[in-house]
Design a protein around this motif. Structure first.
Motif, PDB file in Angstrom:
ATOM      1  N   CYS A 177     -21.302 -47.237  33.991  1.00 35.93           N
ATOM      2  CA  CYS A 177     -20.442 -47.718  32.921  1.00 35.93           C
ATOM      3  C   CYS A 177     -19.480 -48.791  33.444  1.00 35.93           C
ATOM      4  O   CYS A 177     -18.962 -48.675  34.565  1.00 35.93           O
ATOM      5  CB  CYS A 177     -19.662 -46.561  32.314  1.00 35.93           C
ATOM      6  SG  CYS A 177     -18.654 -47.037  30.890  1.00 35.93           S
ATOM      7  N   GLY A 211     -22.020 -50.503  28.689  1.00 34.21           N
ATOM      8  CA  GLY A 211     -20.716 -50.495  28.047  1.00 34.21           C
ATOM      9  C   GLY A 211     -20.013 -51.828  28.177  1.00 34.21           C
ATOM     10  O   GLY A 211     -18.779 -51.904  28.144  1.00 34.21           O
ATOM     11  N   GLY A 231     -24.562 -53.566  26.310  1.00 39.23           N
ATOM     12  CA  GLY A 231     -23.373 -53.105  25.603  1.00 39.23           C
ATOM     13  C   GLY A 231     -23.172 -53.832  24.300  1.00 39.23           C
ATOM     14  O   GLY A 231     -24.006 -54.641  23.871  1.00 39.23           O
TER      15      GLY A 231
END
Length: 259
Positions: A177, A211, A231
Motif C-alpha cells: 500500500c 492505493g 489505485g
C-alpha cells in the motif's frame, strides 16, 4: 449471512468489477485486478471486504465463491483477449488458499471451460493467510504455479524477515500500500526504501504500489522502482461494461496515433 451469500451466488446477485494496473514508466495499462461486488437485494452494493470475513471461515462457502469468481472473470477475460485489447494479465483474489486439491481443481476446470491462457493469469493471496498457515498455503501456491499462472501476495511488509518467507514460495509480485511506502520513506528515506525494493527484485519478487491516489504518489512509485502502480488516481474499480469501453478507447487511440 452465510445463507445470504450462498443465495447471492445462486441468484446471480454478484458482479465483477475491474481496476487497471499501470506500468509507472510507460503509463500503459498492463493488466486488471478483478474485484467481486454483491448487489444486495436491499439495494446496496457491498464490497468484498464487508463479507469476506464470513467466507474465509467456511470452506464450502469460500470454494463456492472462488468457483463463481473464476468462471465469470475468465469468461470475461477470454472475450477481451479474443478482441485483442492488449491486456498482459488479469489478477484474481482467492479466499480458499488452504484447500489445495479442491482449489486447484476448480482453477483447472475454469481454465478448461474458458480456454483462457494461464500465463496471462495471476492469483492474489493476502499475506495474512500465508502467515496463518505458511506450509499449506505455500503448497497450494506451488500447485497453482504448475498451471502457468503467476502468484501475487498483498500486504507483505518489506522487511528482511518477510523477504525470507516470500523467497521460499512461488510469489512473483508483492503489493504494498502507498501509505505503507510513504511511512517507510518518512522513517528511512527514499534511498533506503528503494534498496529494500531492489532486494526483493533481486530475489525474483517485484513490488507493486497500490492505493495510489494522485500524480505525485504515482511518480514516487516510479522513482522507487515499483513494477506496477494501481489505485484511484486513474479509476476506481469499474464494471465489465465500463472497463470494456475504456479498453476500446485506449485501443482506438493507439490506432489513431499509430502507437
Amino acid at each position: 449471512m452465510k445463507r445470504a451469500i450462498f443465495n447471492a451466488i445462486n441468484n446471480d446477485e454478484l458482479e465483477m468489477y475491474y481496476q487497471p494496473k499501470f506500468n509507472p514508466v510507460t503509463e500503459e495499462v498492463t493488466g486488471l485486478e478483478a474485484f467481486v461486488r454483491w448487489n444486495h437485494p436491499d439495494g446496496h452494493q457491498l464490497q468484498a471486504g464487508e463479507f469476506i470475513h464470513v467466507i474465509e471461515k467456511d470452506s464450502e462457502l469460500s470454494l463456492a465463491l472462488d468457483n463463481w469468481v473464476l468462471n465469470h472473470t475468465l469468461a470475461q477475460a477470454t472475450d477481451w483477449t479474443d478482441k485483442q485489447y492488449g491486456l498482459e494479465f488479469i489478477s484474481i483474489n482467492l479466499s480458499s488458499w488452504i484447500q489445495t486439491d479442491a482449489l486447484t481443481s476448480i482453477i483447472n476446470n475454469a481454465l478448461t471451460n474458458t480456454a483462457y491462457p494461464s500465463n496471462k493469469l495471476s492469483f492474489e493471496c493476502p499475506w495474512r493467510i500465508l502467515e496463518m498457515d505458511t506450509t499449506l498455503t505455500t503448497k497450494t501456491m506451488r500447485k497453482i504455479r504448475e498451471s502457468g499462472a503467476c502468484i501475487i501476495t498483498d500486504g507483505a511488509p518489506l522487511d528482511a524477515s518477510a523477504l525470507i518467507t516470500a523467497r521460499n514460495t512461488p510469489i512473483k509480485l508483492s503489493k504494498v500500500c502507498y501509505t505503507t511506502l510513504h511511512k517507510l520513506i518518512d522513517e528511512s528515506g527514499v534511498k533506503a526504501v528503494s534498496t529494500q525494493i531492489r532486494n526483493w527484485k533481486k530475489s525474483g519478487i517485484k513490488i507493486a504500489a497500490v492505493g495510489v491516489e494522485n500524480d505525485s504518489e504515482h511518480e514516487l512509485a516510479r522513482q522507487i522502482d515499483c513494477h506496477l502502480s494501481q489505485g484511484n488516481r486513474f479509476k476506481a474499480p469499474l464494471s465489465a461494461t465500463d472497463i470494456t469501453a475504456l479498453l476500446v478507447m485506449i485501443m482506438e487511440t493507439k490506432i489513431a496515433f499509430g502507437i
